[in-house]
Design a protein around this motif. Structure first.
Motif, mmCIF file in Angstrom:
data_model
loop_
_atom_site.group_PDB
_atom_site.id
_atom_site.type_symbol
_atom_site.label_atom_id
_atom_site.label_comp_id
_atom_site.label_asym_id
_atom_site.label_seq_id
_atom_site.Cartn_x
_atom_site.Cartn_y
_atom_site.Cartn_z
ATOM 1 N N ARG A 1 0.828 -1.210 0.000
ATOM 2 C CA ARG A 1 0.000 0.000 0.000
ATOM 3 C C ARG A 1 0.864 1.262 0.000
ATOM 4 O O ARG A 1 0.557 2.250 -0.669
ATOM 5 C CB ARG A 1 -0.915 0.002 1.219
ATOM 6 C CG ARG A 1 -2.024 -1.043 1.176
ATOM 7 C CD ARG A 1 -3.048 -0.823 2.273
ATOM 8 N NE ARG A 1 -3.997 -1.926 2.343
ATOM 9 C CZ ARG A 1 -5.063 -2.043 1.559
ATOM 10 N NH1 ARG A 1 -5.305 -1.109 0.642
ATOM 11 N NH2 ARG A 1 -5.874 -3.074 1.684
ATOM 12 N N SER B 1 2.180 1.869 -3.403
ATOM 13 C CA SER B 1 1.154 2.458 -4.268
ATOM 14 C C SER B 1 1.092 3.972 -4.087
ATOM 15 O O SER B 1 1.006 4.728 -5.070
ATOM 16 C CB SER B 1 -0.202 1.831 -3.942
ATOM 17 O OG SER B 1 -1.235 2.458 -4.661
ATOM 18 N N GLU C 1 -2.755 -1.313 -5.245
ATOM 19 C CA GLU C 1 -3.809 -1.148 -4.247
ATOM 20 C C GLU C 1 -4.738 -2.361 -4.231
ATOM 21 O O GLU C 1 -5.120 -2.857 -3.158
ATOM 22 C CB GLU C 1 -4.608 0.127 -4.548
ATOM 23 C CG GLU C 1 -5.562 0.535 -3.438
ATOM 24 C CD GLU C 1 -4.857 1.004 -2.186
ATOM 25 O OE1 GLU C 1 -5.441 0.867 -1.092
ATOM 26 O OE2 GLU C 1 -3.722 1.499 -2.299
ATOM 27 N N ALA D 1 -2.896 -5.292 -2.659
ATOM 28 C CA ALA D 1 -2.842 -5.164 -1.204
ATOM 29 C C ALA D 1 -4.138 -5.643 -0.567
ATOM 30 O O ALA D 1 -4.128 -6.318 0.469
ATOM 31 C CB ALA D 1 -2.545 -3.719 -0.808
#
Length: 317
Positions: free
Chosen positions: A135, A138, A218, A221
């Motif tokens: 994350r 990202s 994302e 994740a």
């Protein structure tokens, strides 16, 4: 008087034979360990990925990286020295050389025997850290940084459970490793099918450099978080049989400790044959532990990025 002298000579002879037999058994075990260590010194082909046990043994022996052996010694020095001291103390009390060796080995293996689910729990913690790190990648990539730059920038905030693999990945990228090879080695470091998904996404991006990586990271994740949730649920279901195994192990070790301190009850184990029977019982006990562990364990999801061994990759680069 002559009869007493003969009995004394016979007792001394039996004691020497027992000591010689125990010493030969110890030498045989040490010889087997050295033979295995010698075989592991051969360089592994890049096409063969080392198994978990082989990697653990090589780490303890420092065959790949001397720092790993020093780190292990710094962490477990007290337990190792304490186990050896207790084993040495048991020898004169019982007169069993192999018994002292078994006590030392049992104390060294106590965490393994009493924490049957530790490996799975550690892996879940690593996956949680991986999800958090993905994350963060990202977010960094959204700011305009390349994936390689994002990996390096994330070192300041990388979660501790995966700090070492991420640091190795950044070092490989900085030293000119091909990106695809570096990501494969990163997957080998984490050694999990879920981590393979992350490495595969990195590899695909390294090949086409397309847009949309932040969105893909994302989404990935979120997928990792879901897999962590399912693994935690599975581990909760296995908690009861593992607790039973822990209690059985503790009870057996307690009985063994009490038996060692009793006099006439354990006297038959003082002979050469008794020492061999003692070793056989220890092997059966370890086998029973492995069997109990197998009932509370499931086969891990097969990995699909298994073509590159981390050490082999480094040697080929």
């Amino acid at each position: 008087m002559g009869r007493a002298d003969e009995d004394g000579d016979a007792a001394v002879k039996l004691s020497l034979e027992s000591l010689a037999g125990a010493f030969c058994g110890l030498v045989a075990v040490l010889g087997l360990i050295l033979a295995i260590a010698g075989l592991m010194r051969r360089p592994a082909p890049a096409s063969r990925r080392r198994g978990p046990l082989e990697r653990k043994v090589r780490t303890l022996l420092g065959l790949d990286n001397p720092d790993s052996r020093r780190a292990w010694w710094a962490q477990d020095r007290t337990r190792v020295l304490g186990s050896v001291v207790v084993g040495i103390a048991v020898w004169p009390i019982t007169g069993w050389l192999l018994g002292a060796v078994l006590v030392t080995v049992a104390l060294l293996g106590l965490p393994w025997m009493l924490q049957p689910g530790k490996g799975a729990k550690n892996q879940i913690v690593r996956l949680e850290a991986l999800e958090e790190w993905v994350r963060r990648l990202s977010s960094i990539h959204t700011a305009g940084a390349s994936l390689e730059s994002a990996v390096t920038a994330s070192l300041r905030t990388v979660p501790k459970p995966i700090q070492e693999p991420v640091t190795h990945l950044s070092s490989r990228l900085k030293t000119g490793w091909p990106a695809a090879r570096a990501y494969e080695a990163f997957a080998d470091d984490l050694d999990d099918a879920t981590a393979d998904q992350v490495a595969a996404l990195f590899k695909l991006h390294a090949q086409d450099r397309g847009s949309g990586l932040s969105t893909a990271l994302e989404a990935l994740a979120g997928s990792v978080a879901e897999q962590v949730r399912m693994r935690r649920q599975v581990e909760a279901d296995r908690a009861k049989p593992r607790t039973n195994a822990r209690w059985v192990t503790a009870f057996c070790l307690l009985i063994f400790g009490l038996a060692v301190m009793s006099g006439s009850y354990t006297e038959p184990y003082s002979s050469v044959m008794g020492q061999l029977v003692l070793v056989l019982l220890a092997v059966c006990f370890v086998g029973a532990l492995l069997w109990m562990r197998s009932m509370a364990a499931s086969r891990p999801t097969p990995r699909f990025l298994t073509g590159v061994d981390r050490t082999g990759s480094g040697e080929e680069s």
